[in-house]
Design a protein around this motif. Structure first.
Motif, PDB file in Angstrom:
ATOM      1  N   VAL A 141       0.911  -1.077   0.002  1.00  0.00           N
ATOM      2  CA  VAL A 141       0.021   0.040  -0.018  1.00  0.00           C
ATOM      3  C   VAL A 141       0.858   1.205  -0.024  1.00  0.00           C
ATOM      4  O   VAL A 141       1.867   1.405   0.587  1.00  0.00           O
ATOM      5  CB  VAL A 141      -0.898   0.154   1.267  1.00  0.00           C
ATOM      6  N   THR A 142       0.409   2.185  -0.828  1.00  0.00           N
ATOM      7  CA  THR A 142       1.286   3.414  -0.979  1.00  0.00           C
ATOM      8  C   THR A 142       0.178   4.741  -1.092  1.00  0.00           C
ATOM      9  O   THR A 142      -0.853   4.305  -1.314  1.00  0.00           O
ATOM     10  CB  THR A 142       2.398   3.554  -1.718  1.00  0.00           C
ATOM     11  N   THR A 143       0.468   5.625  -0.687  1.00  0.00           N
ATOM     12  CA  THR A 143      -0.001   6.761  -0.999  1.00  0.00           C
ATOM     13  C   THR A 143       0.702   7.743  -1.953  1.00  0.00           C
ATOM     14  O   THR A 143       1.623   7.483  -2.380  1.00  0.00           O
ATOM     15  CB  THR A 143      -0.444   8.008   0.231  1.00  0.00           C
ATOM     16  N   PRO A 144       0.013   8.626  -2.625  1.00  0.00           N
ATOM     17  CA  PRO A 144       0.745   9.570  -3.630  1.00  0.00           C
ATOM     18  C   PRO A 144       1.728  10.340  -3.092  1.00  0.00           C
ATOM     19  O   PRO A 144       1.805  11.459  -3.583  1.00  0.00           O
ATOM     20  CB  PRO A 144      -0.172  10.179  -4.594  1.00  0.00           C
ATOM     21  N   GLU A 145       2.382   9.835  -2.178  1.00  0.00           N
ATOM     22  CA  GLU A 145       3.595  10.852  -1.532  1.00  0.00           C
ATOM     23  C   GLU A 145       5.053  10.330  -1.956  1.00  0.00           C
ATOM     24  O   GLU A 145       5.237   9.102  -1.711  1.00  0.00           O
ATOM     25  CB  GLU A 145       3.271  10.968  -0.095  1.00  0.00           C
ATOM     26  N   VAL A 146       5.604  11.282  -1.880  1.00  0.00           N
ATOM     27  CA  VAL A 146       7.181  10.794  -2.300  1.00  0.00           C
ATOM     28  C   VAL A 146       7.685   9.907  -1.130  1.00  0.00           C
ATOM     29  O   VAL A 146       8.364   8.761  -1.554  1.00  0.00           O
ATOM     30  CB  VAL A 146       8.087  12.034  -2.620  1.00  0.00           C
ATOM     31  N   SER A 147       7.345  10.263  -0.026  1.00  0.00           N
ATOM     32  CA  SER A 147       8.039   9.304   1.152  1.00  0.00           C
ATOM     33  C   SER A 147       7.502   8.158   1.309  1.00  0.00           C
ATOM     34  O   SER A 147       8.029   7.068   1.229  1.00  0.00           O
ATOM     35  CB  SER A 147       7.899  10.110   2.442  1.00  0.00           C
ATOM     36  N   ARG A 173      -5.949   6.927  -1.106  1.00  0.00           N
ATOM     37  CA  ARG A 173      -5.866   8.323  -0.949  1.00  0.00           C
ATOM     38  C   ARG A 173      -5.379   9.413  -2.174  1.00  0.00           C
ATOM     39  O   ARG A 173      -4.997  10.353  -2.047  1.00  0.00           O
ATOM     40  CB  ARG A 173      -5.013   8.834   0.281  1.00  0.00           C
ATOM     41  N   VAL A 174      -5.686   8.748  -3.361  1.00  0.00           N
ATOM     42  CA  VAL A 174      -5.672   9.330  -4.561  1.00  0.00           C
ATOM     43  C   VAL A 174      -6.726  10.757  -4.676  1.00  0.00           C
ATOM     44  O   VAL A 174      -8.039  10.349  -4.388  1.00  0.00           O
ATOM     45  CB  VAL A 174      -5.887   8.571  -5.707  1.00  0.00           C
ATOM     46  N   ASP A 177      -8.320  15.582  -8.154  1.00  0.00           N
ATOM     47  CA  ASP A 177      -8.158  17.204  -8.615  1.00  0.00           C
ATOM     48  C   ASP A 177      -6.735  17.671  -8.269  1.00  0.00           C
ATOM     49  O   ASP A 177      -6.320  18.411  -9.161  1.00  0.00           O
ATOM     50  CB  ASP A 177      -9.032  17.929  -7.531  1.00  0.00           C
ATOM     51  N   MET A 178      -6.335  17.172  -7.351  1.00  0.00           N
ATOM     52  CA  MET A 178      -4.739  17.509  -7.090  1.00  0.00           C
ATOM     53  C   MET A 178      -3.860  16.907  -8.099  1.00  0.00           C
ATOM     54  O   MET A 178      -2.867  17.618  -8.553  1.00  0.00           O
ATOM     55  CB  MET A 178      -4.054  17.065  -5.602  1.00  0.00           C
ATOM     56  N   VAL A 179      -4.097  15.800  -8.641  1.00  0.00           N
ATOM     57  CA  VAL A 179      -3.355  15.261  -9.810  1.00  0.00           C
ATOM     58  C   VAL A 179      -3.243  16.048 -11.014  1.00  0.00           C
ATOM     59  O   VAL A 179      -2.388  16.477 -11.347  1.00  0.00           O
ATOM     60  CB  VAL A 179      -3.739  13.753  -9.786  1.00  0.00           C
ATOM     61  N   LYS A 180      -4.562  16.503 -11.232  1.00  0.00           N
ATOM     62  CA  LYS A 180      -4.741  17.287 -12.562  1.00  0.00           C
ATOM     63  C   LYS A 180      -4.201  18.786 -12.286  1.00  0.00           C
ATOM     64  O   LYS A 180      -3.415  19.113 -13.400  1.00  0.00           O
ATOM     65  CB  LYS A 180      -6.317  17.589 -12.636  1.00  0.00           C
ATOM     66  N   ARG A 181      -4.039  19.229 -11.207  1.00  0.00           N
ATOM     67  CA  ARG A 181      -3.186  20.505 -10.941  1.00  0.00           C
ATOM     68  C   ARG A 181      -1.636  20.261 -10.867  1.00  0.00           C
ATOM     69  O   ARG A 181      -0.993  21.282 -10.792  1.00  0.00           O
ATOM     70  CB  ARG A 181      -3.608  21.101  -9.695  1.00  0.00           C
ATOM     71  N   GLY A 182      -1.405  19.121 -10.931  1.00  0.00           N
ATOM     72  CA  GLY A 182       0.117  18.701 -10.973  1.00  0.00           C
ATOM     73  C   GLY A 182       0.690  18.768  -9.385  1.00  0.00           C
ATOM     74  O   GLY A 182       1.719  18.831  -9.255  1.00  0.00           O
ATOM     75  N   MET A 184       0.006  16.493  -6.957  1.00  0.00           N
ATOM     76  CA  MET A 184       0.045  14.953  -6.482  1.00  0.00           C
ATOM     77  C   MET A 184       0.502  14.140  -7.563  1.00  0.00           C
ATOM     78  O   MET A 184       0.446  14.292  -8.795  1.00  0.00           O
ATOM     79  CB  MET A 184      -1.330  14.549  -6.193  1.00  0.00           C
ATOM     80  N   MET A 185       1.386  13.206  -7.255  1.00  0.00           N
ATOM     81  CA  MET A 185       1.910  12.233  -8.168  1.00  0.00           C
ATOM     82  C   MET A 185       0.822  11.519  -8.759  1.00  0.00           C
ATOM     83  O   MET A 185      -0.123  11.203  -8.257  1.00  0.00           O
ATOM     84  CB  MET A 185       2.876  11.255  -7.395  1.00  0.00           C
ATOM     85  N   SER A 186       0.856  11.279 -10.000  1.00  0.00           N
ATOM     86  CA  SER A 186      -0.122  10.449 -10.782  1.00  0.00           C
ATOM     87  C   SER A 186       0.201   8.843 -10.641  1.00  0.00           C
ATOM     88  O   SER A 186       1.126   8.522 -10.305  1.00  0.00           O
ATOM     89  CB  SER A 186      -0.189  10.774 -12.294  1.00  0.00           C
ATOM     90  N   ILE A 187      -1.018   8.163 -10.767  1.00  0.00           N
ATOM     91  CA  ILE A 187      -0.664   6.865 -10.747  1.00  0.00           C
ATOM     92  C   ILE A 187       0.319   6.277 -11.815  1.00  0.00           C
ATOM     93  O   ILE A 187       1.259   5.475 -11.351  1.00  0.00           O
ATOM     94  CB  ILE A 187      -2.090   6.083 -11.261  1.00  0.00           C
ATOM     95  N   GLU A 188       0.328   6.918 -13.152  1.00  0.00           N
ATOM     96  CA  GLU A 188       1.504   6.482 -13.920  1.00  0.00           C
ATOM     97  C   GLU A 188       2.779   6.589 -13.484  1.00  0.00           C
ATOM     98  O   GLU A 188       3.773   5.904 -13.528  1.00  0.00           O
ATOM     99  CB  GLU A 188       1.350   7.106 -15.232  1.00  0.00           C
ATOM    100  N   ASP A 189       2.998   8.031 -12.738  1.00  0.00           N
ATOM    101  CA  ASP A 189       4.193   8.178 -11.999  1.00  0.00           C
ATOM    102  C   ASP A 189       4.936   7.278 -11.162  1.00  0.00           C
ATOM    103  O   ASP A 189       5.909   6.806 -10.953  1.00  0.00           O
ATOM    104  CB  ASP A 189       4.277   9.744 -11.113  1.00  0.00           C
TER     105      ASP A 189
END
Ligand SMILES: Nc1ncnc2c1ncn2[C@@H]1O[C@H](COP(=O)(O)OP(=O)(O)O)[C@@H](O)[C@H]1O
Ligand SMILES: [Mg+2]
Lengths: 266, 220
Positions: A141-147, A173-174, A177-182, A184-189
């Motif tokens: 499990v991960t969230t879209p956060e670098v750490s 926790r994706v 709206d944040m992914v679209k604004r750049g 938040m990391m996207s799923i692809e990233d």
């Protein structure tokens, strides 16, 4: 023979316990016989999320120490036919059990249950080693956060080193709206870095917090988007092919699906 | 194996070893050494080195000729010259030299010929790979992953972690990646970190080398 799946992450607070509870309840709703094992000894909370806290008499350490029989420690969830919990001990620590004991426990449960879900504590020490010891498969499990992604990467390396092949990724926790604004990391990233297959994506959803506080997994709530995501994940656990939930609420779903499932580990 | 490769120069922190194969005539030894030393002179220039040779014992006269060739052609000051006996010991340590710039380390002139370690998986965070030679990764190097090589490092994937090439001091080492987005790269004693505003979407392969003591990155 049942299957043992460990739900792990490295980092704390990313949704391991939430995921264990929801997949567990989801599988039970589909008629499977399921047991959830909380290995977060000293910091147990799967029982709270499941709303079963007040029914604990014996725990996993009691079983390991022979203070009770395994059957006595299993708490039956009355709401969902076939769902059981083996709670963690709250007043002991991670060194109270050992990996060989976990292997033995999982082997015993495998004979009775279709799925054994192991809720892993944060970290890479003893608790982690115990949790993965008896596992056939792993969900990271991960969230879209670098750490969180860094820790997931480390965990995947450790799982591979422990011969738990091809772990699957759950991104929790994706916020589209944040992914679209750049922001938040996207799923692809994330998949690009971790290079493993996806089991599912769960949106950030306040229903999770509400349901957690009520002790009723969101997977049973038809109005919750996270609940829908967990229902889909449950089916994928059982081997069905279910398209990814479209977090955009619009088209473009199929092409994304292909992209996501087309990715193979390097 | 060293046989069949002709004369081989081996460098390490202490100095230079010349490995002479069996069956070479003194004339062959002299001419081949001369050619090699001349070709590599830019690595030797201005430095003080201890030289040893390995292989068949030469006559005193031939040893003197060989040393003379090194003296003349290498551009380095040959501090000592001797035959290395059976034992695998490196030549004796250079006299404590003047501060930093005075010391130069030695390497086979030809970094294009080097032993190589292949890694056929993603190097994930928390993994460290060290190798005396070059390293080729068929996969990515993720943040928190570390690759340390005395030679070159080639990443046939995305480099996001840390790579140290020429880790024993070889400034001619290079780092190549299909996609170069490292946390940090090091070549010999030079260090470069990723600019904070770097473009993450460079899709061309790039190579990092050292020029004038600085790491420069260029598309290939
Ligand atoms: N998809 C989600 N949306 C909103 N909140 C979430 C979601 N998943 C988890 N949370 C919240 O995050 C917190 C940590 O989750 P938890 O499952 O306990 O993490 P872990 O077991 O990995 O430490 C909890 O308060 C939980 O309610
Ligand atoms: Mg937890």
């Amino acid at each position: 023979m049942g299957e043992v799946i460990v739900i792990t992450s490295g980092k704390g607070g990313v949704g391991k316990t939430t995921t264990t509870a929801n997949i567990g309840a989801g599988l039970a709703l589909l008629g499977k016989k399921v047991v959830l094992i909380d290995t977060d000894i000293g910091l147990r909370n799967l029982d709270v999320v499941m709303g079963l806290e007040n029914r604990i008499v014996y725990d996993i350490v009691d079983v390991m120490e022979g203070a009770c029989r395994l059957k006595q420690a299993l708490i039956k969830d009355k709401r969902y036919e076939g769902l059981y919990l083996l709670p963690a001990a709250q007043t002991r620590d991670k060194n109270s059990i050992t990996p060989p004991q976990m292997v033995k426990l999982c082997d015993e449960l495998r004979r009775e249950f279709d799925y054994i879900l192991v809720d892993c504590p944060a970290g890479i020490e003893q608790g982690f080693k115990n949790a993965i010891a008896g596992a056939d498969r792993a969900f990271v499990v991960t969230t879209p956060e670098v750490s969180a992604v860094r820790d997931a990467d480390r965990i995947i390396g450790l799982l591979e080193a422990n011969e738990i092949r091809s772990p699957k990724l759950l991104i929790n926790r994706v916020r589209q709206d944040m992914v679209k604004r750049g922001d938040m990391m996207s799923i692809e990233d994330i998949i690009d870095i971790l290079a493993i297959d996806l089991i599912g994506v769960v949106p950030d959803d306040e229903n999770i917090i509400i349901s957690t506080n009520r002790g009723e997994p969101a997977v049973t709530d038809n109005k919750s988007q996270a609940g829908q995501a967990y229902r889909n994940i449950t089916k994928r656990v059982m081997g069905e092919t279910v398209p990814l939930l479209d977090l955009n609420g619009s088209e473009g779903l199929l092409s994304k699906m292909k992209k996501l499932f087309g990715i193979k580990p390097a | 194996m060293e046989e069949g490769r002709g004369i081989v120069f081996k460098g390490n922190a202490e100095g230079l070893i010349i490995v002479i194969p069996q069956g070479y005539t003194p004339e062959e030894i002299m001419s081949e050494t001369e050619a090699k030393v001349s070709a590599a002179s830019r690595f030797f220039k201005g430095a003080k080195i201890n030289v040893a040779y390995r292989g068949p014992k030469l006559s005193d006269e031939d040893e003197a000729r060989l040393k003379a060739i090194l003296d003349e052609r290498s551009g380095a000051v040959i501090e000592s010259f001797s035959r290395q006996e059976e034992s695998d010991l490196p030549p004796k340590k250079a006299a404590p030299a003047a501060p930093s710039a005075g010391i130069r380390r030695f390497f086979t002139s030809d970094i294009n010929e080097d032993s190589c370690k292949f890694i056929r998986s993603t190097v994930r965070g928390g993994t460290r790979v060290e190798y005396d030679g070059s390293i080729v990764v068929i996969g990515d190097v993720n943040p928190g992953g570390e690759i340390i090589a005395s030679g070159n490092v080639i990443v046939l994937g995305t480099l996001r972690g840390m790579v140290h090439a020429g880790a024993a001091g070889n400034r001619d080492a290079f780092i190549y990646a299909l996609s170069l987005k490292p946390t940090q790269i090091r070549i010999a004693e030079a260090i470069a970190r990723r600019p904070d505003d770097s473009d993450d979407h460079v899709l061309t392969p790039e190579i990092a080398t050292v020029k004038d003591g600085l790491i420069i990155v260029e598309p290939v």
